[in-house]
Design a protein around this motif. Structure first.
Motif, mmCIF file in Angstrom:
data_model
loop_
_atom_site.group_PDB
_atom_site.id
_atom_site.type_symbol
_atom_site.label_atom_id
_atom_site.label_comp_id
_atom_site.label_asym_id
_atom_site.label_seq_id
_atom_site.Cartn_x
_atom_site.Cartn_y
_atom_site.Cartn_z
ATOM 1 N N VAL A 112 0.840 -1.203 0.000
ATOM 2 C CA VAL A 112 0.000 0.000 0.000
ATOM 3 C C VAL A 112 0.875 1.253 0.000
ATOM 4 O O VAL A 112 0.605 2.217 -0.725
ATOM 5 N N GLY A 113 1.948 1.234 0.805
ATOM 6 C CA GLY A 113 2.839 2.391 0.839
ATOM 7 C C GLY A 113 3.481 2.658 -0.514
ATOM 8 O O GLY A 113 3.550 3.817 -0.973
ATOM 9 N N ALA A 114 3.941 1.598 -1.182
ATOM 10 C CA ALA A 114 4.545 1.757 -2.507
ATOM 11 C C ALA A 114 3.516 2.272 -3.510
ATOM 12 O O ALA A 114 3.818 3.144 -4.345
ATOM 13 N N GLY A 115 2.293 1.747 -3.429
ATOM 14 C CA GLY A 115 1.242 2.189 -4.339
ATOM 15 C C GLY A 115 0.905 3.655 -4.155
ATOM 16 O O GLY A 115 0.740 4.403 -5.129
ATOM 17 N N LEU A 116 0.822 4.112 -2.910
ATOM 18 C CA LEU A 116 0.530 5.522 -2.647
ATOM 19 C C LEU A 116 1.665 6.417 -3.143
ATOM 20 O O LEU A 116 1.421 7.523 -3.640
ATOM 21 N N ALA A 117 2.905 5.928 -3.003
ATOM 22 C CA ALA A 117 4.050 6.700 -3.497
ATOM 23 C C ALA A 117 3.979 6.854 -5.018
ATOM 24 O O ALA A 117 4.297 7.925 -5.565
ATOM 25 N N LEU A 118 3.558 5.801 -5.711
ATOM 26 C CA LEU A 118 3.415 5.887 -7.170
ATOM 27 C C LEU A 118 2.315 6.871 -7.561
ATOM 28 O O LEU A 118 2.468 7.626 -8.524
ATOM 29 N N ILE A 119 1.228 6.857 -6.819
ATOM 30 C CA ILE A 119 0.150 7.820 -7.101
ATOM 31 C C ILE A 119 0.660 9.243 -6.923
ATOM 32 O O ILE A 119 0.410 10.127 -7.760
ATOM 33 N N ALA A 120 1.407 9.466 -5.846
ATOM 34 C CA ALA A 120 1.926 10.810 -5.576
ATOM 35 C C ALA A 120 2.922 11.259 -6.645
ATOM 36 O O ALA A 120 2.981 12.439 -6.999
ATOM 37 N N GLY A 121 3.705 10.313 -7.173
ATOM 38 C CA GLY A 121 4.734 10.678 -8.144
ATOM 39 C C GLY A 121 4.367 10.403 -9.583
ATOM 40 O O GLY A 121 5.246 10.360 -10.455
ATOM 41 N N GLN A 122 3.077 10.252 -9.861
ATOM 42 C CA GLN A 122 2.657 9.811 -11.191
ATOM 43 C C GLN A 122 3.056 10.783 -12.297
ATOM 44 O O GLN A 122 3.417 10.360 -13.411
ATOM 45 N N THR A 123 3.027 12.067 -12.031
ATOM 46 C CA THR A 123 3.353 13.044 -13.083
ATOM 47 C C THR A 123 4.777 12.853 -13.588
ATOM 48 O O THR A 123 5.023 12.775 -14.810
ATOM 49 N N LEU A 124 5.720 12.750 -12.657
ATOM 50 C CA LEU A 124 7.116 12.541 -13.046
ATOM 51 C C LEU A 124 7.316 11.169 -13.683
ATOM 52 O O LEU A 124 8.063 11.028 -14.662
ATOM 53 N N LEU A 125 6.650 10.159 -13.130
ATOM 54 C CA LEU A 125 6.784 8.809 -13.662
ATOM 55 C C LEU A 125 6.354 8.735 -15.119
ATOM 56 O O LEU A 125 7.063 8.191 -15.975
ATOM 57 N N PHE A 126 5.187 9.276 -15.403
ATOM 58 C CA PHE A 126 4.655 9.164 -16.752
ATOM 59 C C PHE A 126 5.446 10.034 -17.729
ATOM 60 O O PHE A 126 5.664 9.649 -18.888
ATOM 61 N N ALA A 127 5.903 11.190 -17.271
ATOM 62 C CA ALA A 127 6.721 12.034 -18.139
ATOM 63 C C ALA A 127 8.011 11.308 -18.523
ATOM 64 O O ALA A 127 8.422 11.317 -19.689
ATOM 65 N N GLY A 128 8.643 10.671 -17.536
ATOM 66 C CA GLY A 128 9.861 9.916 -17.816
ATOM 67 C C GLY A 128 9.605 8.740 -18.731
ATOM 68 O O GLY A 128 10.407 8.442 -19.627
ATOM 69 N N ALA A 129 8.468 8.068 -18.519
ATOM 70 C CA ALA A 129 8.135 6.898 -19.337
ATOM 71 C C ALA A 129 7.970 7.284 -20.796
ATOM 72 O O ALA A 129 8.451 6.588 -21.705
ATOM 73 N N PHE A 130 7.314 8.412 -21.066
ATOM 74 C CA PHE A 130 7.095 8.809 -22.456
ATOM 75 C C PHE A 130 8.361 9.386 -23.093
ATOM 76 O O PHE A 130 8.467 9.437 -24.317
ATOM 77 N N GLN A 131 9.303 9.804 -22.266
ATOM 78 C CA GLN A 131 10.609 10.178 -22.810
ATOM 79 C C GLN A 131 11.346 8.944 -23.320
ATOM 80 O O GLN A 131 12.020 8.988 -24.347
ATOM 81 N N LEU A 132 11.210 7.847 -22.560
ATOM 82 C CA LEU A 132 11.870 6.609 -22.951
ATOM 83 C C LEU A 132 11.132 5.892 -24.070
ATOM 84 O O LEU A 132 11.749 5.185 -24.876
ATOM 85 N N ALA A 133 9.814 6.020 -24.091
ATOM 86 C CA ALA A 133 8.996 5.327 -25.100
ATOM 87 C C ALA A 133 8.084 6.340 -25.786
ATOM 88 O O ALA A 133 6.877 6.379 -25.542
ATOM 89 N N PRO A 134 8.643 7.200 -26.642
ATOM 90 C CA PRO A 134 7.831 8.236 -27.286
ATOM 91 C C PRO A 134 6.786 7.633 -28.217
ATOM 92 O O PRO A 134 6.987 6.571 -28.805
#
Length: 453
Positions: free
Chosen positions: A107-129
């Motif tokens: 649950v803690g890891a999941g909440l951390a991903l929710i909180a950091g989703q903007t950076l996560l998704f931005a980085g993901a689309f940089q790697l996989a445009p």
């Protein structure tokens, strides 16, 4: 279905039999067989929209989340090993406390991903445009599905906890439950209500939430006692430190293993589109091998862990041998099937004549792969059950280094054949190095404290 019934007390352990090994392994094999079905349905329902972009959006969104969640796979493996040892030691309070710890991490890891989703998704689309249209749809998909992260990662812990006790039929029921709900909601939301890509995401989100609820119900026996909420036990420093060490070792080991496969694809890309496509097709054979062997590797995790917890060296050895014997039977069958029908399978996966020809040229490596990979798969399960994770981490470091050297030497001389040879060499090195540490693993079963060193 007796193993689905909740309960914290372990029955008296009968002598290990082939029936018992199969009872643990086969539900996992069946559960794995359902995984590709869900992906196919997701693709099929958005495919009915008559456009390419929705298919690409769901595909890339699912890959991004799968890659992120994969990082937390250590929670499943670490929970299995630690819980199995507590189960084998008849320490049922610790079994229940392990469930709470695993859920808190998930649950803690999941909440951390929710909180950091903007950076996560931005980085993901940089790697996989992707195209602007696909990226927009994929972001909609991800922004819905990310809210299921606590449930999805928490399910790693629940699954590991159930496997540790040999309750793999419960794992199968859980997987079937989630897939059935997901498929029904996919059809309703996308085809019935016309929600498109967001409909696929909402269906998966609800399926993950319902899966977590079902998982907690399957674990309900743990919540009848007091240990699961005993703060002093749950947050005991020694146990927390051990869990953290085990999980960190598994994470590093998994990253090194993933690095081998990612570099394999990157090197293959340098050979041109046809060899790259052929390798991608043939890697599906490795996926089939992994799915088939998972059941026996998971059985090894549970049975070896229980024997380690009971400090029963003979039982540990018997568990390692019997699960590996079934692994031998499995890989022998796979090698025969790949040899006889591999060409037909390749033709089903691609219609491009040049890719078919190239894949057939490299097919002998896939006939050999299950045989060369068996020991590494099974030893992984054995070492996870024994929580000899430091050995796993260190031996994987050696394996990655040998693979890099082998690829550097063989690829310039033999091209793609050299790359496949380097991969199979990595299987052998991982098995050999772990095998060299196996006597120490058995010796640890004779001591009360030697499981994680």
């Amino acid at each position: 279905m007796a193993d689905i019934a909740a309960g914290a007390a372990a029955p008296a352990a009968p002598p290990l039999t082939h029936r018992q090994v199969l009872a643990i392994a086969l539900p996992i094999v069946l559960s794995n067989a359902t995984v590709p079905i869900l992906g196919a349905v997701d693709t099929a329902v958005v495919g009915q929209m008559g456009e390419a972009a929705p298919i690409g959006a769901v595909g890339i969104g699912a890959i991004i989340l799968a890659a992120i969640y994969w990082i937390f796979g250590f929670l499943r493996m670490g929970t299995t090993g630690l819980t199995a040892q507590a189960w084998g030691a008849r320490d049922h309070a610790e079994v229940d406390a392990m469930l709470t710890r695993a859920l808190l991490v998930g649950v803690g890891a999941g909440l951390a991903l929710i909180a950091g989703q903007t950076l996560l998704f931005a980085g993901a689309f940089q790697l996989a445009p992707a195209s602007a249209e696909v990226e927009s749809m994929a972001r909609d998909y991800l922004e819905i599905r990310i809210w299921g992260a606590p449930a999805a990662i928490g399910l790693f812990g629940i699954t590991g906890w159930l496997i540790a006790q040999g309750r793999t039929r419960a794992v199968l029921v859980l997987q079937l439950w989630m897939n059935a709900i997901n498929i029904v909601l996919d059809l309703w939301f996308v085809l019935g209500l016309g929600w498109g890509v967001p409909g696929v995401a909402v269906a998966t989100l609800i399926a993950e939430g319902s899966g977590a609820a079902m998982g907690l119900w399957l674990c309900r026996g743990a919540f009848r006692g007091a240990a699961w909420r005993d703060r002093a036990r749950v947050f005991d420093r020694v146990r927390i430190r051990r869990m953290a060490g085990v999980n960190a070792d598994i994470l590093i080991r998994s990253l090194l293993l993933q690095g081998i496969f990612v570099s394999f694809l990157f090197v293959a890309a340098g050979f041109g589109d046809v060899p790259l496509a052929a390798n991608q097709v043939l890697l599906q054979f490795l996926e089939i091998t992994a799915y088939a062997l998972d059941g026996f590797a998971f059985a090894a995790e549970a049975l070896v862990g229980q024997a380690m917890g009971a400090r029963a060296r003979a039982a540990l050895r018997r568990a390692a041998l019997m699960t590996s014997l079934w692994g031998v039977v499995t890989v022998a069958g796979l090698a025969v099937v790949f040899g006889l029908f591999g060409g037909a399978v390749i033709d089903l996966m691609t219609t491009a004549p040049e890719v078919r020809a190239a894949a057939r040229d490299y097919l002998p490596w896939m006939v050999a792969a299950p045989v060369f990979g068996l020991a590494s798969y099974m030893l992984d399960g054995i070492f996870i059950g024994a929580t000899r994770t430091r050995d796993m981490r260190n031996m994987m470091g050696i394996t990655a280094a040998v693979y890099a050297v082998a690829a550097a030497l063989l690829v310039p001389a033999f091209g793609n054949h050299g790359l496949w040879a380097a991969l199979l060499i990595s299987f052998v090195v991982r098995a050999a190095t772990l095998g060299a540490r196996y006597p120490a693993l058995e010796a640890a079963a004779d001591s009360a404290a030697g499981a994680h060193r």
